[in-house]
Structure formats: structure tokens, C-alpha cells
Design a protein around this motif. Structure first.
Motif, PDB file in Angstrom:
ATOM      1  N   THR A 117      53.235  17.079  95.048  1.00 28.71           N
ATOM      2  CA  THR A 117      53.244  15.729  94.271  1.00 28.71           C
ATOM      3  C   THR A 117      51.919  15.134  94.566  1.00 28.71           C
ATOM      4  O   THR A 117      51.383  15.059  95.510  1.00 28.71           O
ATOM      5  N   LEU A 118      51.324  14.872  93.308  1.00 27.57           N
ATOM      6  CA  LEU A 118      49.842  14.417  93.139  1.00 27.57           C
ATOM      7  C   LEU A 118      50.080  12.917  93.499  1.00 27.57           C
ATOM      8  O   LEU A 118      50.885  12.074  93.376  1.00 27.57           O
ATOM      9  N   GLY A 119      49.063  12.670  94.383  1.00 28.08           N
ATOM     10  CA  GLY A 119      48.616  11.244  94.419  1.00 28.08           C
ATOM     11  C   GLY A 119      47.678  10.464  93.501  1.00 28.08           C
ATOM     12  O   GLY A 119      48.010  10.506  92.451  1.00 28.08           O
ATOM     13  N   ARG A 120      46.607  10.211  93.914  1.00 26.38           N
ATOM     14  CA  ARG A 120      45.456   9.757  92.992  1.00 26.38           C
ATOM     15  C   ARG A 120      45.048  10.833  92.309  1.00 26.38           C
ATOM     16  O   ARG A 120      44.880  12.221  92.572  1.00 26.38           O
ATOM     17  N   VAL A 121      44.681  10.621  91.068  1.00 24.49           N
ATOM     18  CA  VAL A 121      44.280  11.478  89.847  1.00 24.49           C
ATOM     19  C   VAL A 121      43.143  11.094  89.129  1.00 24.49           C
ATOM     20  O   VAL A 121      42.776   9.864  89.051  1.00 24.49           O
ATOM     21  N   GLU A 122      41.931  12.082  89.093  1.00 24.10           N
ATOM     22  CA  GLU A 122      40.748  11.573  88.468  1.00 24.10           C
ATOM     23  C   GLU A 122      40.353  12.566  87.268  1.00 24.10           C
ATOM     24  O   GLU A 122      40.535  13.693  87.462  1.00 24.10           O
ATOM     25  N   LYS A 123      40.095  11.957  86.123  1.00 23.90           N
ATOM     26  CA  LYS A 123      39.859  12.868  84.870  1.00 23.90           C
ATOM     27  C   LYS A 123      38.444  13.227  85.301  1.00 23.90           C
ATOM     28  O   LYS A 123      37.365  12.746  85.652  1.00 23.90           O
ATOM     29  N   ILE A 124      38.299  14.657  84.863  1.00 25.31           N
ATOM     30  CA  ILE A 124      36.903  15.575  85.162  1.00 25.31           C
ATOM     31  C   ILE A 124      36.539  15.406  83.605  1.00 25.31           C
ATOM     32  O   ILE A 124      35.369  14.953  83.363  1.00 25.31           O
ATOM     33  N   CYS A 125      37.092  15.891  82.622  1.00 26.17           N
ATOM     34  CA  CYS A 125      36.512  15.890  81.387  1.00 26.17           C
ATOM     35  C   CYS A 125      37.632  16.650  80.234  1.00 26.17           C
ATOM     36  O   CYS A 125      38.636  17.067  80.659  1.00 26.17           O
ATOM     37  N   ASP A 126      37.443  16.572  78.933  1.00 27.83           N
ATOM     38  CA  ASP A 126      38.083  17.185  78.256  1.00 27.83           C
ATOM     39  C   ASP A 126      37.099  18.421  77.530  1.00 27.83           C
ATOM     40  O   ASP A 126      35.960  17.953  77.296  1.00 27.83           O
ATOM     41  N   TYR A 127      37.495  19.486  77.237  1.00 27.56           N
ATOM     42  CA  TYR A 127      36.891  20.578  76.576  1.00 27.56           C
ATOM     43  C   TYR A 127      37.551  21.222  75.630  1.00 27.56           C
ATOM     44  O   TYR A 127      38.801  21.557  75.774  1.00 27.56           O
ATOM     45  N   LEU A 128      36.906  21.767  74.600  1.00 32.11           N
ATOM     46  CA  LEU A 128      37.190  22.776  73.633  1.00 32.11           C
ATOM     47  C   LEU A 128      37.233  24.166  74.264  1.00 32.11           C
ATOM     48  O   LEU A 128      36.079  24.446  74.744  1.00 32.11           O
ATOM     49  N   VAL A 129      38.161  24.960  74.359  1.00 35.63           N
ATOM     50  CA  VAL A 129      38.144  26.259  74.911  1.00 35.63           C
ATOM     51  C   VAL A 129      37.361  27.294  74.322  1.00 35.63           C
ATOM     52  O   VAL A 129      36.360  27.923  74.782  1.00 35.63           O
ATOM     53  N   GLU A 136      42.400  24.722  70.727  1.00 32.85           N
ATOM     54  CA  GLU A 136      42.924  24.295  71.941  1.00 32.85           C
ATOM     55  C   GLU A 136      41.805  23.381  72.388  1.00 32.85           C
ATOM     56  O   GLU A 136      40.658  23.570  72.863  1.00 32.85           O
ATOM     57  N   LEU A 137      42.413  22.324  73.038  1.00 31.06           N
ATOM     58  CA  LEU A 137      41.734  21.317  73.843  1.00 31.06           C
ATOM     59  C   LEU A 137      42.271  21.291  75.206  1.00 31.06           C
ATOM     60  O   LEU A 137      43.858  21.090  75.362  1.00 31.06           O
ATOM     61  N   VAL A 138      41.680  21.304  76.193  1.00 32.07           N
ATOM     62  CA  VAL A 138      41.997  21.221  77.522  1.00 32.07           C
ATOM     63  C   VAL A 138      41.828  19.795  78.384  1.00 32.07           C
ATOM     64  O   VAL A 138      40.477  19.485  78.156  1.00 32.07           O
ATOM     65  N   HIS A 139      42.549  19.076  78.853  1.00 25.96           N
ATOM     66  CA  HIS A 139      42.243  17.916  79.775  1.00 25.96           C
ATOM     67  C   HIS A 139      42.130  18.483  80.936  1.00 25.96           C
ATOM     68  O   HIS A 139      43.233  18.917  81.654  1.00 25.96           O
ATOM     69  N   LEU A 140      41.118  18.215  81.818  1.00 25.70           N
ATOM     70  CA  LEU A 140      40.878  18.745  83.032  1.00 25.70           C
ATOM     71  C   LEU A 140      40.895  17.696  84.214  1.00 25.70           C
ATOM     72  O   LEU A 140      39.996  16.685  84.013  1.00 25.70           O
ATOM     73  N   TYR A 141      41.637  17.692  85.352  1.00 32.07           N
ATOM     74  CA  TYR A 141      41.585  16.653  86.278  1.00 32.07           C
ATOM     75  C   TYR A 141      41.731  17.197  87.661  1.00 32.07           C
ATOM     76  O   TYR A 141      41.736  18.480  87.968  1.00 32.07           O
ATOM     77  N   GLY A 142      41.220  16.448  88.626  1.00 35.44           N
ATOM     78  CA  GLY A 142      41.284  16.820  89.886  1.00 35.44           C
ATOM     79  C   GLY A 142      42.611  15.634  90.506  1.00 35.44           C
ATOM     80  O   GLY A 142      42.621  14.523  89.929  1.00 35.44           O
ATOM     81  N   GLY A 143      43.229  16.245  91.506  1.00 35.38           N
ATOM     82  CA  GLY A 143      44.429  15.480  91.896  1.00 35.38           C
ATOM     83  C   GLY A 143      44.610  15.538  93.678  1.00 35.38           C
ATOM     84  O   GLY A 143      44.372  16.645  94.127  1.00 35.38           O
ATOM     85  N   CYS A 144      44.664  14.484  94.051  1.00 39.69           N
ATOM     86  CA  CYS A 144      44.847  14.512  95.553  1.00 39.69           C
ATOM     87  C   CYS A 144      46.034  14.889  96.096  1.00 39.69           C
ATOM     88  O   CYS A 144      47.422  14.311  95.326  1.00 39.69           O
ATOM     89  N   VAL A 145      46.339  15.832  96.947  1.00 40.07           N
ATOM     90  CA  VAL A 145      47.651  16.195  97.377  1.00 40.07           C
ATOM     91  C   VAL A 145      47.649  16.281  98.859  1.00 40.07           C
ATOM     92  O   VAL A 145      46.458  16.517  99.654  1.00 40.07           O
ATOM     93  N   ASP A 146      48.737  16.456  99.585  1.00 41.66           N
ATOM     94  CA  ASP A 146      49.005  16.920 101.119  1.00 41.66           C
ATOM     95  C   ASP A 146      49.322  18.311 101.047  1.00 41.66           C
ATOM     96  O   ASP A 146      50.301  18.500 100.722  1.00 41.66           O
ATOM     97  N   ALA A 147      48.136  19.212 101.427  1.00 41.14           N
ATOM     98  CA  ALA A 147      48.455  20.670 101.390  1.00 41.14           C
ATOM     99  C   ALA A 147      49.274  21.163 102.549  1.00 41.14           C
ATOM    100  O   ALA A 147      49.298  22.401 102.554  1.00 41.14           O
ATOM    101  N   GLN A 148      49.611  20.429 103.522  1.00 39.35           N
ATOM    102  CA  GLN A 148      50.379  20.754 104.838  1.00 39.35           C
ATOM    103  C   GLN A 148      51.601  21.487 104.252  1.00 39.35           C
ATOM    104  O   GLN A 148      52.431  20.616 103.673  1.00 39.35           O
ATOM    105  N   GLY A 149      51.917  22.831 104.430  1.00 35.97           N
ATOM    106  CA  GLY A 149      53.157  23.472 104.188  1.00 35.97           C
ATOM    107  C   GLY A 149      53.148  23.790 102.765  1.00 35.97           C
ATOM    108  O   GLY A 149      54.040  24.691 102.339  1.00 35.97           O
TER     109      GLY A 149
END
Length: 208
Positions: A117-129, A136-149
Motif C-alpha cells: 500500500t503506497l503512502g505518499r507518492v512523488e512524481k519523478i518524470c514522464d519520458y518516451l521509451v 510508449e510514454l512512461v509516468h515514473l514515480y517514487g512511493g512511500c511504503v512500509d516494507a516490513q514483511g
């Protein structure tokens, strides 16, 4: 000094024909077009085959408390014929469904592919592959998670997904970049972004 603005735009291209050549899991389209030239006038008519698909979203799950990323290992047919294994270490990814924006896709795919389950999400960029051969266009993000388990085998059976979820320490993931074990564009770009923004994200995301 150079300029970032484009000299031309969509109005400077004439599409003479657009034909669906193949329709399967993906689509192949044939375009015949002309475009304006930097030296003046127009190009001759040319034909290009374009691999056509919907926009895709990728997200790098990062746990700022444990300083871990969560990567996915799965087989990719497009990596066959290379020296390295076709089982790639990747970020979470999926094709955008109708009506979904990038963030909605990121949250859905994180749950489906990694049980996260993602918490806060931050946009990194959009780019053409690879715009020479695909739209093809990619929307790239970073997302905050609890990785325990985090871990285990995930994916949708009806989509033939067989995904091993791997939580990795940040430094382990970066070593994967340095040694070439991680060699697909979304993972490379997202991990490099994380390296540049890691301290800020640890402060901001841990604060809630």
C-alpha cells in the motif's frame, strides 16, 4: 546559447495515412507522413512502423524508515538473447487503464504486483521509451511504503504474472546498478532519482 523551446510542433507534420498493421496483445501501426525541415520546405513522404500501446506507469516503492527499496523479479521475453539473465529486477509497473491517471495506476499495481500500500507518492518524470519506434510514454514515480514483511510471489494468474518481491537495502540496490544486475530503464532512472533525493525523502516521508 541554445534554446529549449522546440522549433516545430504538431502543426508541422502532415499524416497522409495511419493503418493498423497488427492487433494482438499490442498494436503495430503503419504511418505515412511528411514534416517540415530545419533548412526550409518539407521532407519527402516517408513510412514508419510504430509499436503502439497505452501509457504505462512505474513506481519505485521506498521505505524511508528501513532505508529499503522493494524491487520485483520477473521474466521478460524482450531480454532474451542477451548475456544477462532475462529475469529482471524491476520497479512496480502497469499499463494505465481507461480513466486512471498515473498515481491511480501506481497504487493499483503496487497492491497487485507486490502486496504493498503506497503512502505518499512523488512524481519523478514522464519520458518516451524509444520514440524512434514506439509511442510508449512512461509516468515514473517514487512511493512511500512500509516494507516490513514485504516479499513472496505475487501477480495475476490470468495475466501469466510470476513475480518475486524482493526488499533490498538501499546500498544493495545501488550495487545492483553499479554491477549491471539492474539494467532496465525505469529501475535505473528511479534508483538514480532516489540517490539524489534520499535524505530529503527520509526527512519528509518519515514526518508523515
Amino acid at each position: 546559447m541554445g534554446e529549449l523551446d522546440s522549433t516545430f510542433d504538431h502543426d508541422d507534420v502532415t499524416i497522409e495515412s495511419d493503418e493498423a498493421l497488427y492487433q494482438g496483445f499490442f498494436q503495430l501501426r503503419g504511418l505515412r507522413f511528411r514534416h517540415r525541415l530545419f533548412g526550409g520546405g518539407w521532407s519527402p513522404a516517408m513510412h514508419r512502423e510504430i509499436f503502439w500501446r497505452e501509457n504505462c506507469t512505474c513506481v519505485l516503492p521506498y521505505d524511508p524508515w528501513r532505508d529499503e527499496v522493494v524491487l520485483l523479479e520477473q521474466f521478460r521475453a524482450g531480454a532474451l538473447g542477451r548475456e544477462a539473465s532475462p529475469w529482471l529486477l524491476e520497479v512496480v509497473a502497469g499499463i494505465n487503464e481507461a480513466g486512471d491517471d498515473g498515481e491511480a495506476t501506481a497504487r493499483r499495481e503496487a497492491e497487485e504486483e507486490a502486496g504493498l500500500t503506497l503512502g505518499r507518492v512523488e512524481k519523478i518524470c514522464d519520458y518516451l521509451v524509444s520514440p524512434g519506434g514506439t509511442n510508449e510514454l512512461v509516468h515514473l514515480y517514487g512511493g512511500c511504503v512500509d516494507a516490513q514483511g514485504a516479499g513472496g510471489i505475487h501477480g495475476l494468474e490470468h495475466e501469466n504474472e510470476d513475480i518475486r518481491v524482493q526488499p533490498l537495502a538501499f546500498e544493495t540496490a545501488m550495487e545492483g546498478l553499479r554491477c549491471g544486475r539492474i539494467w532496465n530503464a525505469p529501475a535505473i532512472m528511479a534508483l538514480q532519482w532516489l540517490a539524489l533525493n534520499r535524505e530529503r525523502l527520509r526527512d519528509e516521508w518519515r514526518a508523515g
